[in-house]
Design a protein around this motif. Structure first.
Motif, short mmCIF file in Angstrom:
data_model
loop_
_atom_site.label_atom_id
_atom_site.label_comp_id
_atom_site.label_asym_id
_atom_site.label_seq_id
_atom_site.Cartn_x
_atom_site.Cartn_y
_atom_site.Cartn_z
N LEU A 1 0.85 -1.18 0.00
CA LEU A 1 0.00 0.00 0.00
C LEU A 1 0.88 1.23 0.00
CD1 LEU A 1 -2.73 -0.79 2.70
CD2 LEU A 1 -3.13 -0.58 0.23
N ARG A 2 0.37 2.32 -0.53
CA ARG A 2 1.05 3.60 -0.43
C ARG A 2 0.13 4.59 0.27
NH1 ARG A 2 3.05 7.77 -5.15
NH2 ARG A 2 0.78 8.06 -5.25
N LEU A 3 0.55 5.04 1.43
CA LEU A 3 -0.20 6.03 2.18
C LEU A 3 0.23 7.43 1.78
CD1 LEU A 3 -0.18 4.52 5.79
CD2 LEU A 3 -1.74 4.05 3.89
N SER A 4 -0.72 8.35 1.77
CA SER A 4 -0.45 9.74 1.45
C SER A 4 -0.82 10.62 2.63
CB SER A 4 -1.25 10.18 0.22
OG SER A 4 -0.89 9.44 -0.92
N CYS A 5 -0.04 11.65 2.84
CA CYS A 5 -0.31 12.67 3.85
C CYS A 5 -0.28 14.00 3.14
CB CYS A 5 0.74 12.60 4.96
SG CYS A 5 0.56 13.87 6.24
N ASP B 1 7.07 14.88 -1.67
CA ASP B 1 6.87 15.51 -2.96
C ASP B 1 6.42 16.94 -2.69
OD1 ASP B 1 6.14 16.45 -5.47
OD2 ASP B 1 5.30 14.54 -6.11
N ASN B 2 7.37 17.86 -2.68
CA ASN B 2 7.05 19.24 -2.33
C ASN B 2 6.12 19.89 -3.35
OD1 ASN B 2 8.57 19.21 0.04
ND2 ASN B 2 10.43 19.88 -1.00
N ALA B 3 6.24 19.51 -4.61
CA ALA B 3 5.38 20.08 -5.63
C ALA B 3 3.91 19.77 -5.36
CB ALA B 3 5.79 19.59 -7.01
N LYS B 4 3.65 18.60 -4.79
CA LYS B 4 2.28 18.20 -4.47
C LYS B 4 1.92 18.46 -3.02
CE LYS B 4 2.07 14.63 -8.03
NZ LYS B 4 1.83 13.19 -8.31
N ASN B 5 2.87 18.99 -2.25
CA ASN B 5 2.65 19.27 -0.83
C ASN B 5 2.16 18.03 -0.09
OD1 ASN B 5 3.09 21.41 0.98
ND2 ASN B 5 0.91 21.91 1.10
N THR B 6 2.81 16.92 -0.38
CA THR B 6 2.39 15.62 0.12
C THR B 6 3.59 14.79 0.54
OG1 THR B 6 0.44 15.62 -1.32
CG2 THR B 6 1.16 13.49 -0.45
N VAL B 7 3.42 14.05 1.61
CA VAL B 7 4.38 13.05 2.04
C VAL B 7 3.75 11.67 1.86
CG1 VAL B 7 5.59 12.07 4.04
CG2 VAL B 7 5.67 14.52 3.59
N TYR B 8 4.53 10.74 1.36
CA TYR B 8 4.05 9.39 1.11
C TYR B 8 4.78 8.39 2.00
CZ TYR B 8 2.45 11.59 -3.22
OH TYR B 8 1.87 12.43 -4.14
N MET B 9 4.15 7.28 2.24
CA MET B 9 4.83 6.14 2.84
C MET B 9 4.44 4.89 2.06
SD MET B 9 5.29 4.88 6.77
CE MET B 9 3.60 4.36 7.03
N GLN B 10 5.40 4.39 1.30
CA GLN B 10 5.22 3.15 0.58
C GLN B 10 5.45 1.99 1.54
OE1 GLN B 10 4.37 2.67 -2.76
NE2 GLN B 10 4.23 0.50 -2.23
N MET B 11 4.51 1.07 1.60
CA MET B 11 4.57 -0.06 2.50
C MET B 11 4.54 -1.33 1.67
SD MET B 11 2.06 1.19 5.59
CE MET B 11 0.58 0.97 4.58
N ASN B 12 5.63 -2.08 1.72
CA ASN B 12 5.75 -3.33 0.99
C ASN B 12 5.89 -4.50 1.96
OD1 ASN B 12 5.81 -1.92 -1.51
ND2 ASN B 12 8.03 -1.65 -1.35
N SER B 13 5.69 -5.69 1.44
CA SER B 13 5.82 -6.90 2.24
C SER B 13 5.05 -6.81 3.54
CB SER B 13 7.30 -7.20 2.51
OG SER B 13 8.03 -7.34 1.30
N LEU B 14 3.82 -6.38 3.44
CA LEU B 14 3.01 -6.13 4.62
C LEU B 14 2.73 -7.41 5.39
CD1 LEU B 14 0.67 -3.44 3.13
CD2 LEU B 14 2.07 -3.15 5.19
N LYS B 15 2.70 -7.27 6.71
CA LYS B 15 2.46 -8.37 7.62
C LYS B 15 1.20 -8.11 8.43
CE LYS B 15 7.47 -8.87 8.27
NZ LYS B 15 8.57 -8.86 9.27
#
Length: 122
Positions: free
Chosen positions: A18-22, A73-87
């Protein structure tokens, strides 16, 4: 004056991603250190990841190192957290928070998002 909104949570199978966005509004996000926290039912909130405002250095909890990646991503004023291999133990409500401190050791969080649910289950 700074408002944060998380999105991107959902239900995934173990091993999925999943990729979370803030997303921020009201203030340019690059002035803030941004951290992700999570809280599972019946457990205390724990820090997950952080990206600094000083030089975009990143830090991760031991439990997610190598699996999660925080980015800005400053252009989008957003911070992401990519989450792989989720448990299954990653299941929690995930929150982003903004701090005025310029390093990830900062604890002066001034704004929190509403949270987004991540459920990892078969």
């Amino acid at each position: 004056q700074l408002q944060l909104v998380e999105s991107g949570g959902g239900l995934v199978q173990p091993g999925g991603s999943l990729r979370l966005s803030c997303a921020a509004s009201g203030v340019t996000l690059d002035y803030y250190t941004i951290a992700w926290f999570r809280q599972a039912p019946g457990k205390e909130r724990e820090g997950v990841s952080c990206i600094s405002s000083s030089d975009s250095s990143t830090y991760y909890a031991d439990s997610v190192k190598g699996r999660f990646t925080i980015s800005r991503d400053n252009a989008k004023n957003t911070v992401y957290m990519q989450m792989n291999s989720l448990k299954p133990e990653d299941t929690a409500v995930y929150y982003c928070a903004a701090a005025l401190g310029r390093l990830c050791k900062a604890d002066d969080f001034v704004s929190w998002g509403q949270g987004t649910q991540v459920t990892v289950s078969s």
